[in-house]
Design an enzyme around this catalytic site. Structure first.
Site, short mmCIF file in Angstrom:
data_model
loop_
_atom_site.label_atom_id
_atom_site.label_comp_id
_atom_site.label_asym_id
_atom_site.label_seq_id
_atom_site.Cartn_x
_atom_site.Cartn_y
_atom_site.Cartn_z
NE ARG A 77 -3.83 0.63 1.95
CZ ARG A 77 -5.06 0.70 2.49
NH1 ARG A 77 -5.26 1.42 3.58
NH2 ARG A 77 -6.07 0.05 1.95
CG HIS A 115 -8.37 0.10 -2.82
ND1 HIS A 115 -7.59 -1.01 -2.50
CD2 HIS A 115 -9.00 0.46 -1.66
CE1 HIS A 115 -7.75 -1.28 -1.21
NE2 HIS A 115 -8.60 -0.42 -0.69
CD GLN A 170 -13.05 -1.70 -0.66
OE1 GLN A 170 -12.30 -1.62 0.28
NE2 GLN A 170 -14.29 -2.16 -0.54
CG ASP A 197 -13.31 6.70 -0.99
OD1 ASP A 197 -13.19 6.58 0.25
OD2 ASP A 197 -12.32 6.70 -1.76
CB CYS A 203 -13.92 1.56 0.09
SG CYS A 203 -13.59 3.33 0.17
NE ARG A 215 -10.50 -5.04 0.54
CZ ARG A 215 -9.71 -4.09 1.03
NH1 ARG A 215 -10.22 -3.04 1.63
NH2 ARG A 215 -8.40 -4.15 0.86
N1 NVA Z 1 -9.82 6.90 -1.31
C1 NVA Z 1 -9.49 6.41 -0.01
C2 NVA Z 1 -9.76 4.95 0.09
C3 NVA Z 1 -9.48 4.35 1.42
C4 NVA Z 1 -9.73 2.88 1.46
C5 NVA Z 1 -8.02 6.72 0.26
O1 NVA Z 1 -7.20 6.55 -0.64
O2 NVA Z 1 -7.70 7.13 1.37
N1 CP Z 2 -11.19 0.01 2.48
C1 CP Z 2 -9.91 -0.10 2.90
O1 CP Z 2 -8.99 -0.35 2.13
O2 CP Z 2 -9.77 0.06 4.24
P1 CP Z 2 -8.40 0.23 5.04
O3 CP Z 2 -7.83 1.57 4.65
O4 CP Z 2 -8.81 0.17 6.48
O5 CP Z 2 -7.48 -0.89 4.66
#
Ligand code: NVA
Ligand code: CP
Length: 301
Positions: free
Chosen positions: A102, A129, A132, A219, A259, A287
């Site tokens: 990540r 992502h 997800q 989101d 998400c 997930r």
């Molecule tokens: N768009 C959000 C998704 C989190 C799962 C982010 O990148 O923070």
């Molecule tokens: N939706 C998602 O990826 O959640 P986290 O940021 O908690 O991993």
């Protein structure tokens, strides 16, 4: 499938195969049927951003598959002190059987895949992502029976989620509408590809986007790494909210997806989040199952 860097790399058949395996693994877990398909294998998980769902579902998922997962915070790795990703990739490839990462730039994930010799999984970048969205598609299919011909409306930032949802929906025969403010549209190449391959609408009218939708998705307005833009975004996204007025134009049997984490009162009202908690938390559960399917397909030979 060698890696999961973005959904655009997968064929429709590969996506449907993952969803089918995810359903099977979910059934087995629900019925306490063990599935140690990855006994003796180790997944490394590099996190340059926070996580609840991704970290815990990958870690628990590897354990349930009979393998191991290592949580590698970039704060503690040499990568956090500037060791190049091409060196990290080659070293970790010698210890591990796959890496989930990540991070911020999509290029970092692509570089890991280029220099490493083991499967790489994108656990979220600023661009995509994919894990997800596999869980999201699994959830939509559970609630709606089919994906083909269904409509998903995404309300909010044209971010990593919007990008991956567009690709996932178009690849599986769904139509997709994104309701986002001007200046916050999804990736232009993805939109161009979607227009050539299916039914996509990008609009700043959220009611037009949500009309007759089978699933309404939202989101956060400010994603991880955009914290300093939060005030400006709160102004720019005012009104881009999933609430009861918006849900009135979706199909009466529409589900809501998020998400998570959610900011109640911003992109979604508390009322709607609680009213649609069943689909939203089934989505979070999925997930686990969808990622286990990814792990099995990538690591099992
Ligand atoms: N768009 C959000 C998704 C989190 C799962 C982010 O990148 O923070
Ligand atoms: N939706 C998602 O990826 O959640 P986290 O940021 O908690 O991993």
């Amino acid at each position: 499938m060698k890696h999961l860097l973005k959904l655009g790399d997968l064929s429709k058949e590969e996506i449907l195969d993952l969803l089918g395996l995810a359903d099977q693994l979910k059934f087995e877990r629900r019925n306490n049927i063990p599935h140690p398909l990855l006994a003796g294998k180790t997944l490394g998980m590099i996190f340059q951003k926070s996580s609840t769902r991704t970290r815990v579902s990958f870690e628990a998922g590897m354990y349930q598959l009979g393998g191991n997962a290592l949580f590698l915070s970039s704060r503690d790795l040499q990568i956090g002190r500037g060791e190049p990703v091409q060196d990290t990739a080659r070293v970790l490839s010698r210890y591990l059987d796959a890496i989930m990462i990540r991070t911020y730039a999509q290029s970092e994930v692509e570089d890991l895949a280029r220099y490493g010799t083991i499967p790489i999984i994108n656990g979220l970048t600023d661009y995509a992502h994919p894990c997800q969205v596999l869980a999201d598609l699994q959830t939509i299919r559970e609630y709606k029976g089919t994906l083909q011909g269904r409509k998903l409306a995404f309300i909010g930032d044209g971010n990593n989620m919007a990008n991956s949802l567009i690709v996932g929906c178009i690849k599986t025969g769904m139509s997709v509408a994104v309701g986002c403010p001007k200046g916050y549209t999804p990736d232009a190449d993805i939109v161009r590809w979607a227009r050539e391959n299916g039914d996509v609408l990008i609009t700043d009218d959220i009611f037009e986007a949500a009309k007759d939708a089978d699933a309404v998705y939202t989101d956060v307005w400010a994603s991880m790494g955009m914290e300093e833009e939060a005030d400006r975004r709160r102004r720019d996204f005012a009104g881009f909210q999933v609430n009861s007025r918006l849900m009135a134009v979706a199909r009466p049997d529409a589900i809501v997806l998020h998400c998570l984490p959610a900011h109640r009162g911003e992109e979604i009202t508390d009322e709607i989040l609680e009213k649609y908690a069943a689909s939203i938390f089934d989505e979070a559960e999925n997930r686990l199952h969808a990622q286990k399917a990814v792990l099995v397909r990538l690591m099992n030979g």
